[in-house]
Design an enzyme around this catalytic site. Structure first.
Site, PDB file in Angstrom:
ATOM      1  N   GLN A 185      14.597   3.300   5.228  1.00 29.70           N
ATOM      2  CA  GLN A 185      14.826   3.341   3.784  1.00 29.70           C
ATOM      3  C   GLN A 185      16.277   3.744   3.525  1.00 29.70           C
ATOM      4  O   GLN A 185      16.751   4.740   4.066  1.00 29.70           O
ATOM      5  CB  GLN A 185      13.875   4.344   3.127  1.00 29.70           C
ATOM      6  CG  GLN A 185      12.412   3.950   3.209  1.00 29.70           C
ATOM      7  CD  GLN A 185      12.055   2.784   2.312  1.00 29.70           C
ATOM      8  OE1 GLN A 185      12.781   2.461   1.380  1.00 29.70           O
ATOM      9  NE2 GLN A 185      10.931   2.144   2.598  1.00 29.70           N
ATOM     10  N   TYR A 213       2.824  -3.828   7.303  1.00 25.75           N
ATOM     11  CA  TYR A 213       4.283  -3.640   7.318  1.00 25.75           C
ATOM     12  C   TYR A 213       4.650  -2.149   7.371  1.00 25.75           C
ATOM     13  O   TYR A 213       5.394  -1.647   6.535  1.00 25.75           O
ATOM     14  CB  TYR A 213       4.966  -4.251   6.078  1.00 25.75           C
ATOM     15  CG  TYR A 213       4.513  -5.612   5.639  1.00 25.75           C
ATOM     16  CD1 TYR A 213       5.062  -6.759   6.193  1.00 25.75           C
ATOM     17  CD2 TYR A 213       3.545  -5.757   4.648  1.00 25.75           C
ATOM     18  CE1 TYR A 213       4.659  -8.023   5.764  1.00 25.75           C
ATOM     19  CE2 TYR A 213       3.142  -7.009   4.222  1.00 25.75           C
ATOM     20  CZ  TYR A 213       3.701  -8.137   4.783  1.00 25.75           C
ATOM     21  OH  TYR A 213       3.308  -9.372   4.355  1.00 25.75           O
ATOM     22  N   ASN A 218       6.779   5.412   7.921  1.00 25.83           N
ATOM     23  CA  ASN A 218       7.302   6.170   6.783  1.00 25.83           C
ATOM     24  C   ASN A 218       6.198   6.587   5.820  1.00 25.83           C
ATOM     25  O   ASN A 218       6.034   7.775   5.506  1.00 25.83           O
ATOM     26  CB  ASN A 218       8.346   5.318   6.062  1.00 25.83           C
ATOM     27  CG  ASN A 218       9.029   6.039   4.919  1.00 25.83           C
ATOM     28  OD1 ASN A 218       9.597   7.100   5.098  1.00 25.83           O
ATOM     29  ND2 ASN A 218       8.985   5.449   3.736  1.00 25.83           N
ATOM     30  N   GLU A 234       2.460  -3.291  12.407  1.00 28.78           N
ATOM     31  CA  GLU A 234       3.905  -3.527  12.398  1.00 28.78           C
ATOM     32  C   GLU A 234       4.215  -4.459  13.559  1.00 28.78           C
ATOM     33  O   GLU A 234       3.618  -4.337  14.630  1.00 28.78           O
ATOM     34  CB  GLU A 234       4.675  -2.206  12.539  1.00 28.78           C
ATOM     35  CG  GLU A 234       6.170  -2.349  12.761  1.00 28.78           C
ATOM     36  CD  GLU A 234       6.884  -3.106  11.644  1.00 28.78           C
ATOM     37  OE1 GLU A 234       7.706  -3.986  11.966  1.00 28.78           O
ATOM     38  OE2 GLU A 234       6.608  -2.845  10.455  1.00 28.78           O
ATOM     39  N   ASP A 294       3.961  -2.770   1.643  1.00 33.54           N
ATOM     40  CA  ASP A 294       5.372  -2.630   1.283  1.00 33.54           C
ATOM     41  C   ASP A 294       6.088  -3.834   1.903  1.00 33.54           C
ATOM     42  O   ASP A 294       6.784  -3.718   2.897  1.00 33.54           O
ATOM     43  CB  ASP A 294       5.921  -1.307   1.846  1.00 33.54           C
ATOM     44  CG  ASP A 294       7.374  -1.076   1.455  1.00 33.54           C
ATOM     45  OD1 ASP A 294       7.921  -1.850   0.656  1.00 33.54           O
ATOM     46  OD2 ASP A 294       7.976  -0.107   1.981  1.00 33.54           O
ATOM     47  N   CYS A 319      10.285  -4.145  -3.311  1.00 39.84           N
ATOM     48  CA  CYS A 319      11.736  -4.122  -3.495  1.00 39.84           C
ATOM     49  C   CYS A 319      12.204  -5.321  -4.310  1.00 39.84           C
ATOM     50  O   CYS A 319      13.403  -5.551  -4.452  1.00 39.84           O
ATOM     51  CB  CYS A 319      12.456  -4.074  -2.143  1.00 39.84           C
ATOM     52  SG  CYS A 319      12.086  -5.480  -1.065  1.00 39.84           S
ATOM     53  N   GLU A 353      13.416  -0.810  -6.916  1.00 40.31           N
ATOM     54  CA  GLU A 353      12.178  -0.615  -6.165  1.00 40.31           C
ATOM     55  C   GLU A 353      11.127  -0.168  -7.164  1.00 40.31           C
ATOM     56  O   GLU A 353      11.404   0.644  -8.056  1.00 40.31           O
ATOM     57  CB  GLU A 353      12.381   0.464  -5.107  1.00 40.31           C
ATOM     58  CG  GLU A 353      11.313   0.523  -4.047  1.00 40.31           C
ATOM     59  CD  GLU A 353      11.769  -0.113  -2.729  1.00 40.31           C
ATOM     60  OE1 GLU A 353      11.000  -0.013  -1.759  1.00 40.31           O
ATOM     61  OE2 GLU A 353      12.865  -0.687  -2.686  1.00 40.31           O
TER      62      GLU A 353
END
Length: 361
Positions: A185, A213, A218, A234, A294, A319, A353
Protein backbone atom coordinates in the site's frame (compact mmCIF):
# COMPACT_ATOMS: atom_id res chain seq x y z
CA UNK A 1 2.15 20.65 -4.67
CA UNK A 2 0.03 23.26 -2.90
CA UNK A 3 -0.98 21.86 0.50
CA UNK A 4 -3.33 24.77 1.09
CA UNK A 5 -5.55 23.19 -1.60
CA UNK A 6 -5.79 19.85 0.19
CA UNK A 7 -9.27 20.28 1.65
CA UNK A 8 -10.62 21.53 -1.70
CA UNK A 9 -9.32 18.55 -3.66
CA UNK A 10 -10.64 16.16 -1.03
CA UNK A 11 -14.07 17.81 -1.08
CA UNK A 12 -14.16 17.37 -4.88
CA UNK A 13 -13.45 13.65 -4.50
CA UNK A 14 -16.14 13.26 -1.85
CA UNK A 15 -18.71 14.93 -4.11
CA UNK A 16 -17.65 12.83 -7.10
CA UNK A 17 -17.90 9.59 -5.12
CA UNK A 18 -21.32 10.53 -3.74
CA UNK A 19 -22.61 11.22 -7.26
CA UNK A 20 -21.22 7.95 -8.58
CA UNK A 21 -22.74 5.96 -5.72
CA UNK A 22 -26.16 7.70 -5.80
CA UNK A 23 -27.75 5.04 -8.10
CA UNK A 24 -27.03 2.43 -5.41
CA UNK A 25 -28.65 4.34 -2.52
CA UNK A 26 -25.32 4.41 -0.71
CA UNK A 27 -25.14 6.11 2.68
CA UNK A 28 -23.04 9.21 3.33
CA UNK A 29 -19.37 8.23 2.96
CA UNK A 30 -17.00 8.11 5.87
CA UNK A 31 -14.00 10.17 4.78
CA UNK A 32 -10.42 9.39 5.80
CA UNK A 33 -7.86 12.08 5.09
CA UNK A 34 -4.20 11.69 4.20
CA UNK A 35 -1.32 13.67 5.64
CA UNK A 36 -0.96 16.72 3.41
CA UNK A 37 2.69 15.94 2.61
CA UNK A 38 5.25 13.14 3.01
CA UNK A 39 2.55 10.50 2.68
CA UNK A 40 3.85 8.22 -0.07
CA UNK A 41 6.05 5.34 1.08
CA UNK A 42 7.31 4.42 -2.41
CA UNK A 43 8.95 6.50 -5.11
CA UNK A 44 10.74 5.76 -8.40
CA UNK A 45 12.99 8.24 -10.16
CA UNK A 46 14.92 8.18 -13.40
CA UNK A 47 18.52 9.39 -13.14
CA UNK A 48 19.91 12.08 -15.41
CA UNK A 49 23.63 12.37 -16.16
CA UNK A 50 24.81 15.86 -17.12
CA UNK A 51 28.58 16.23 -17.19
CA UNK A 52 29.81 15.53 -13.68
CA UNK A 53 26.36 16.10 -12.26
CA UNK A 54 23.79 13.39 -11.52
CA UNK A 55 20.25 14.01 -10.32
CA UNK A 56 16.76 12.52 -9.94
CA UNK A 57 14.23 13.40 -12.60
CA UNK A 58 10.57 12.82 -13.43
CA UNK A 59 8.74 13.47 -16.68
CA UNK A 60 5.71 15.71 -17.05
CA UNK A 61 2.91 13.35 -18.17
CA UNK A 62 1.45 15.87 -20.62
CA UNK A 63 4.50 17.60 -22.10
CA UNK A 64 7.05 14.80 -21.48
CA UNK A 65 9.32 17.57 -20.22
CA UNK A 66 12.15 16.48 -17.93
CA UNK A 67 11.84 17.85 -14.38
CA UNK A 68 14.77 17.83 -11.94
CA UNK A 69 13.78 16.53 -8.50
CA UNK A 70 15.99 17.41 -5.55
CA UNK A 71 13.23 17.14 -2.95
CA UNK A 72 9.88 15.38 -3.32
CA UNK A 73 7.28 16.46 -0.73
CA UNK A 74 4.91 13.67 -1.87
CA UNK A 75 7.35 11.01 -0.61
CA UNK A 76 8.05 10.13 3.00
CA UNK A 77 10.56 12.21 4.90
CA UNK A 78 12.83 9.16 5.02
CA UNK A 79 12.93 8.97 1.20
CA UNK A 80 13.67 12.68 1.00
CA UNK A 81 16.48 12.31 3.51
CA UNK A 82 18.22 9.51 1.62
CA UNK A 83 17.74 11.25 -1.75
CA UNK A 84 19.98 14.03 -0.44
CA UNK A 85 22.65 11.66 0.88
CA UNK A 86 22.91 8.95 -1.76
CA UNK A 87 23.62 10.83 -4.99
CA UNK A 88 26.80 12.63 -3.82
CA UNK A 89 28.16 9.23 -2.75
CA UNK A 90 27.25 7.58 -6.07
CA UNK A 91 28.81 10.48 -8.00
CA UNK A 92 32.16 9.75 -6.32
CA UNK A 93 32.27 6.27 -7.90
CA UNK A 94 32.50 5.89 -11.69
CA UNK A 95 31.57 2.22 -11.29
CA UNK A 96 28.37 2.97 -9.35
CA UNK A 97 27.21 5.85 -11.54
CA UNK A 98 28.03 4.36 -14.97
CA UNK A 99 24.80 3.43 -16.80
CA UNK A 100 22.71 3.86 -13.64
CA UNK A 101 19.32 4.93 -15.00
CA UNK A 102 16.82 4.61 -12.13
CA UNK A 103 16.53 4.44 -8.35
CA UNK A 104 13.50 2.91 -6.60
CA UNK A 105 12.83 3.71 -2.95
CA UNK A 106 10.58 1.85 -0.52
CA UNK A 107 10.25 3.23 3.01
CA UNK A 108 8.32 2.23 6.12
CA UNK A 109 6.87 3.89 9.21
CA UNK A 110 9.32 1.68 11.13
CA UNK A 111 12.16 3.73 9.58
CA UNK A 112 13.48 1.04 7.26
CA UNK A 113 14.34 1.44 3.60
CA UNK A 114 14.92 -0.56 0.44
CA UNK A 115 16.97 1.22 -2.23
CA UNK A 116 17.16 -0.45 -5.65
CA UNK A 117 19.72 0.75 -8.20
CA UNK A 118 18.77 -0.11 -11.81
CA UNK A 119 21.43 -0.37 -14.53
CA UNK A 120 21.84 -0.74 -18.27
CA UNK A 121 24.98 -2.87 -17.83
CA UNK A 122 26.18 -6.12 -16.30
CA UNK A 123 26.90 -6.04 -12.58
CA UNK A 124 29.97 -7.90 -11.37
CA UNK A 125 32.13 -8.37 -8.29
CA UNK A 126 33.80 -4.97 -8.57
CA UNK A 127 30.40 -3.27 -8.63
CA UNK A 128 29.30 -5.36 -5.64
CA UNK A 129 32.31 -4.26 -3.59
CA UNK A 130 31.63 -0.59 -4.35
CA UNK A 131 27.93 -1.06 -3.55
CA UNK A 132 28.76 -2.70 -0.21
CA UNK A 133 30.83 0.34 0.70
CA UNK A 134 27.97 2.63 -0.35
CA UNK A 135 25.60 0.75 1.93
CA UNK A 136 28.09 0.83 4.84
CA UNK A 137 28.50 4.59 4.46
CA UNK A 138 24.74 5.15 4.45
CA UNK A 139 24.38 2.98 7.55
CA UNK A 140 26.93 5.19 9.35
CA UNK A 141 24.72 8.14 8.41
CA UNK A 142 21.86 6.52 10.32
CA UNK A 143 19.91 4.74 7.58
CA UNK A 144 18.53 1.25 8.26
CA UNK A 145 18.43 0.01 4.68
CA UNK A 146 18.68 -2.84 2.24
CA UNK A 147 20.57 -2.07 -0.99
CA UNK A 148 19.81 -3.96 -4.20
CA UNK A 149 21.36 -3.79 -7.66
CA UNK A 150 19.31 -4.75 -10.71
CA UNK A 151 20.28 -5.25 -14.33
CA UNK A 152 19.00 -7.46 -17.14
CA UNK A 153 18.32 -10.90 -15.59
CA UNK A 154 20.47 -9.91 -12.59
CA UNK A 155 19.63 -9.09 -8.99
CA UNK A 156 22.36 -8.53 -6.40
CA UNK A 157 21.35 -7.88 -2.81
CA UNK A 158 23.23 -7.39 0.41
CA UNK A 159 21.52 -9.17 3.31
CA UNK A 160 17.79 -9.13 2.31
CA UNK A 161 15.35 -7.98 -0.33
CA UNK A 162 12.67 -7.14 2.24
CA UNK A 163 11.97 -4.93 5.23
CA UNK A 164 9.46 -5.38 8.04
CA UNK A 165 6.90 -2.64 8.50
CA UNK A 166 5.14 -2.14 11.84
CA UNK A 167 1.67 -0.59 11.72
CA UNK A 168 -0.31 0.42 14.83
CA UNK A 169 -3.80 -1.01 14.23
CA UNK A 170 -6.32 -0.12 16.95
CA UNK A 171 -3.51 0.11 19.48
CA UNK A 172 -1.83 -3.16 18.45
CA UNK A 173 1.45 -3.18 16.53
CA UNK A 174 1.21 -5.49 13.52
CA UNK A 175 4.22 -6.66 11.50
CA UNK A 176 4.05 -6.70 7.71
CA UNK A 177 6.99 -7.97 5.66
CA UNK A 178 7.36 -5.90 2.48
CA UNK A 179 9.33 -7.40 -0.41
CA UNK A 180 11.21 -5.35 -3.01
CA UNK A 181 9.38 -5.13 -6.33
CA UNK A 182 6.13 -6.48 -4.80
CA UNK A 183 2.92 -4.57 -4.19
CA UNK A 184 2.51 -2.68 -0.93
CA UNK A 185 0.00 0.00 0.00
CA UNK A 186 1.58 3.33 -1.05
CA UNK A 187 0.15 5.49 1.76
CA UNK A 188 0.83 3.81 5.10
CA UNK A 189 -1.10 6.37 7.17
CA UNK A 190 -4.24 5.87 5.10
CA UNK A 191 -3.66 2.11 5.02
CA UNK A 192 -3.94 2.08 8.82
CA UNK A 193 -7.29 3.89 8.53
CA UNK A 194 -8.47 1.41 5.87
CA UNK A 195 -7.63 -1.55 8.10
CA UNK A 196 -9.37 -0.02 11.11
CA UNK A 197 -12.45 0.80 9.00
CA UNK A 198 -12.57 -2.78 7.65
CA UNK A 199 -12.31 -4.17 11.19
CA UNK A 200 -15.14 -1.92 12.38
CA UNK A 201 -17.27 -2.72 9.30
CA UNK A 202 -17.09 -6.47 10.00
CA UNK A 203 -17.49 -6.26 13.77
CA UNK A 204 -19.97 -8.88 14.88
CA UNK A 205 -19.54 -10.97 11.72
CA UNK A 206 -20.20 -14.69 11.99
CA UNK A 207 -18.52 -17.70 10.39
CA UNK A 208 -15.41 -17.51 8.20
CA UNK A 209 -13.94 -14.99 5.76
CA UNK A 210 -12.83 -15.64 2.19
CA UNK A 211 -10.39 -13.12 0.71
CA UNK A 212 -9.27 -12.84 -2.93
CA UNK A 213 -6.12 -10.93 -3.93
CA UNK A 214 -4.65 -10.96 -0.39
CA UNK A 215 -1.11 -9.76 -1.25
CA UNK A 216 1.13 -9.94 1.82
CA UNK A 217 -1.89 -10.45 4.06
CA UNK A 218 -2.45 -6.74 4.71
CA UNK A 219 -6.20 -7.14 5.32
CA UNK A 220 -6.31 -10.88 6.09
CA UNK A 221 -4.30 -10.54 9.27
CA UNK A 222 -6.10 -7.45 10.55
CA UNK A 223 -9.55 -8.97 9.90
CA UNK A 224 -8.74 -12.39 11.40
CA UNK A 225 -9.87 -11.19 14.84
CA UNK A 226 -13.47 -10.89 13.59
CA UNK A 227 -13.81 -14.38 12.07
CA UNK A 228 -13.41 -18.02 13.05
CA UNK A 229 -11.12 -18.64 10.08
CA UNK A 230 -9.76 -16.72 7.11
CA UNK A 231 -9.12 -18.43 3.77
CA UNK A 232 -7.12 -16.17 1.44
CA UNK A 233 -5.74 -16.47 -2.09
CA UNK A 234 -2.79 -14.78 -3.79
CA UNK A 235 -0.91 -15.68 -7.00
CA UNK A 236 2.47 -13.91 -6.56
CA UNK A 237 5.06 -16.15 -4.85
CA UNK A 238 6.93 -13.34 -3.00
CA UNK A 239 3.64 -12.01 -1.60
CA UNK A 240 2.55 -15.48 -0.47
CA UNK A 241 5.90 -16.02 1.29
CA UNK A 242 5.59 -12.62 2.98
CA UNK A 243 2.02 -13.41 4.05
CA UNK A 244 3.14 -16.71 5.59
CA UNK A 245 5.87 -14.89 7.51
CA UNK A 246 3.39 -12.24 8.68
CA UNK A 247 1.00 -14.90 9.98
CA UNK A 248 3.79 -16.34 12.11
CA UNK A 249 5.26 -12.99 13.21
CA UNK A 250 1.88 -11.77 14.42
CA UNK A 251 1.04 -15.09 16.12
CA UNK A 252 -2.18 -15.53 14.16
CA UNK A 253 -3.43 -19.11 13.93
CA UNK A 254 -6.67 -18.87 11.96
CA UNK A 255 -5.47 -17.69 8.52
CA UNK A 256 -4.82 -20.07 5.58
CA UNK A 257 -3.10 -18.68 2.44
CA UNK A 258 -3.47 -20.48 -0.91
CA UNK A 259 -1.29 -19.58 -3.90
CA UNK A 260 -3.92 -19.34 -6.62
CA UNK A 261 -5.36 -16.70 -8.89
CA UNK A 262 -8.86 -15.45 -8.11
CA UNK A 263 -10.00 -16.89 -11.45
CA UNK A 264 -8.65 -20.40 -10.65
CA UNK A 265 -10.08 -20.27 -7.16
CA UNK A 266 -13.46 -19.31 -8.59
CA UNK A 267 -13.36 -22.48 -10.73
CA UNK A 268 -12.36 -24.57 -7.70
CA UNK A 269 -15.20 -23.17 -5.60
CA UNK A 270 -17.66 -23.94 -8.38
CA UNK A 271 -16.33 -27.49 -8.73
CA UNK A 272 -15.33 -26.89 -12.36
CA UNK A 273 -11.69 -27.93 -11.84
CA UNK A 274 -9.55 -29.60 -9.20
CA UNK A 275 -6.17 -28.17 -8.27
CA UNK A 276 -3.17 -29.82 -6.65
CA UNK A 277 -2.58 -26.67 -4.61
CA UNK A 278 -5.82 -27.42 -2.77
CA UNK A 279 -4.75 -30.93 -1.71
CA UNK A 280 -5.35 -31.29 2.02
CA UNK A 281 -7.75 -28.34 2.07
CA UNK A 282 -11.45 -29.15 2.16
CA UNK A 283 -13.24 -26.05 0.99
CA UNK A 284 -16.47 -27.45 2.41
CA UNK A 285 -15.00 -27.10 5.92
CA UNK A 286 -15.16 -23.32 5.63
CA UNK A 287 -18.42 -21.56 6.46
CA UNK A 288 -17.69 -18.30 4.68
CA UNK A 289 -20.54 -15.85 5.12
CA UNK A 290 -18.30 -12.91 4.19
CA UNK A 291 -16.02 -12.35 1.22
CA UNK A 292 -13.38 -9.62 0.97
CA UNK A 293 -12.02 -8.37 -2.35
CA UNK A 294 -9.42 -5.72 -3.15
CA UNK A 295 -9.03 -6.20 -6.92
CA UNK A 296 -6.72 -4.43 -9.40
CA UNK A 297 -7.90 -1.30 -11.19
CA UNK A 298 -9.78 -3.42 -13.74
CA UNK A 299 -12.18 -4.57 -11.00
CA UNK A 300 -13.77 -8.01 -10.72
CA UNK A 301 -14.29 -10.10 -13.84
CA UNK A 302 -17.82 -11.33 -14.58
CA UNK A 303 -17.29 -14.83 -13.16
CA UNK A 304 -15.82 -13.49 -9.92
CA UNK A 305 -18.76 -11.07 -9.58
CA UNK A 306 -21.05 -14.10 -9.77
CA UNK A 307 -18.90 -15.86 -7.18
CA UNK A 308 -19.05 -13.03 -4.65
CA UNK A 309 -22.82 -12.78 -5.02
CA UNK A 310 -23.05 -16.17 -3.29
CA UNK A 311 -21.93 -14.58 0.01
CA UNK A 312 -24.19 -12.75 2.43
CA UNK A 313 -21.67 -10.00 3.09
CA UNK A 314 -19.22 -8.47 0.60
CA UNK A 315 -16.42 -6.15 1.73
CA UNK A 316 -14.98 -4.46 -1.36
CA UNK A 317 -11.97 -2.12 -1.39
CA UNK A 318 -11.50 -0.41 -4.75
CA UNK A 319 -8.74 1.74 -6.24
CA UNK A 320 -10.99 2.60 -9.19
CA UNK A 321 -14.54 3.84 -8.50
CA UNK A 322 -15.47 3.44 -12.17
CA UNK A 323 -14.93 -0.34 -12.16
CA UNK A 324 -16.44 -0.55 -8.66
CA UNK A 325 -19.63 0.98 -10.05
CA UNK A 326 -19.54 -1.41 -13.01
CA UNK A 327 -19.45 -4.31 -10.53
CA UNK A 328 -22.14 -2.72 -8.34
CA UNK A 329 -24.52 -2.56 -11.29
CA UNK A 330 -24.69 -6.36 -10.99
CA UNK A 331 -24.11 -6.78 -7.26
CA UNK A 332 -26.90 -4.30 -6.52
CA UNK A 333 -29.41 -6.86 -7.80
CA UNK A 334 -28.74 -9.11 -4.80
CA UNK A 335 -27.02 -6.84 -2.24
CA UNK A 336 -27.39 -3.34 -0.85
CA UNK A 337 -24.68 -0.87 0.17
CA UNK A 338 -24.59 -0.68 3.97
CA UNK A 339 -21.37 1.32 4.40
CA UNK A 340 -19.32 3.58 2.15
CA UNK A 341 -15.87 5.05 2.76
CA UNK A 342 -13.42 7.24 0.89
CA UNK A 343 -9.72 6.78 1.66
CA UNK A 344 -7.52 9.55 0.26
CA UNK A 345 -4.60 7.29 -0.67
CA UNK A 346 -3.56 9.52 -3.58
CA UNK A 347 -3.85 13.21 -2.63
CA UNK A 348 -3.72 15.89 -5.35
CA UNK A 349 -4.54 13.31 -8.06
CA UNK A 350 -7.75 12.20 -9.73
CA UNK A 351 -7.37 8.75 -8.15
CA UNK A 352 -9.20 7.68 -5.02
CA UNK A 353 -9.60 4.57 -2.94
CA UNK A 354 -13.05 3.63 -1.70
CA UNK A 355 -14.64 0.89 0.34
CA UNK A 356 -18.15 -0.56 0.48
CA UNK A 357 -19.81 -3.12 2.70
CA UNK A 358 -22.64 -4.91 0.92
CA UNK A 359 -25.23 -7.11 2.61
CA UNK A 360 -27.72 -9.46 1.02
CA UNK A 361 -31.15 -7.94 0.33
Amino acid sequence: MHTEHYELQLAEKVERLKNMMAPYAAPEPEVFESPESHYRMRAEFRLWHEGDDLFHIMFDKKTKERIRIDQFPVASQLINNIMIEILPLIKQSELLRHKLFQIDYLSTLSNKLIVSLLYHKKLGEEWAEEAKQLKATLVTKGFDLQLIGRASKTKIMFDNDFVDEVLPINGRDMIYRQVENSFTQPNAHVNIKMLEWAIAATQGATGDLLELYCGNGNFSLALAQNFNHVLATEIAKPSVAAAQYNISANKIDNVQIIRMSAEDFTQAMRGIREFRRLEGINLADYQCNTIFVDPPRSGLDDKTVQLVQAYDNILYISCNPETLCDNLSVLNETHKVEKLALFDQFPYTHHMESGVLLTRR
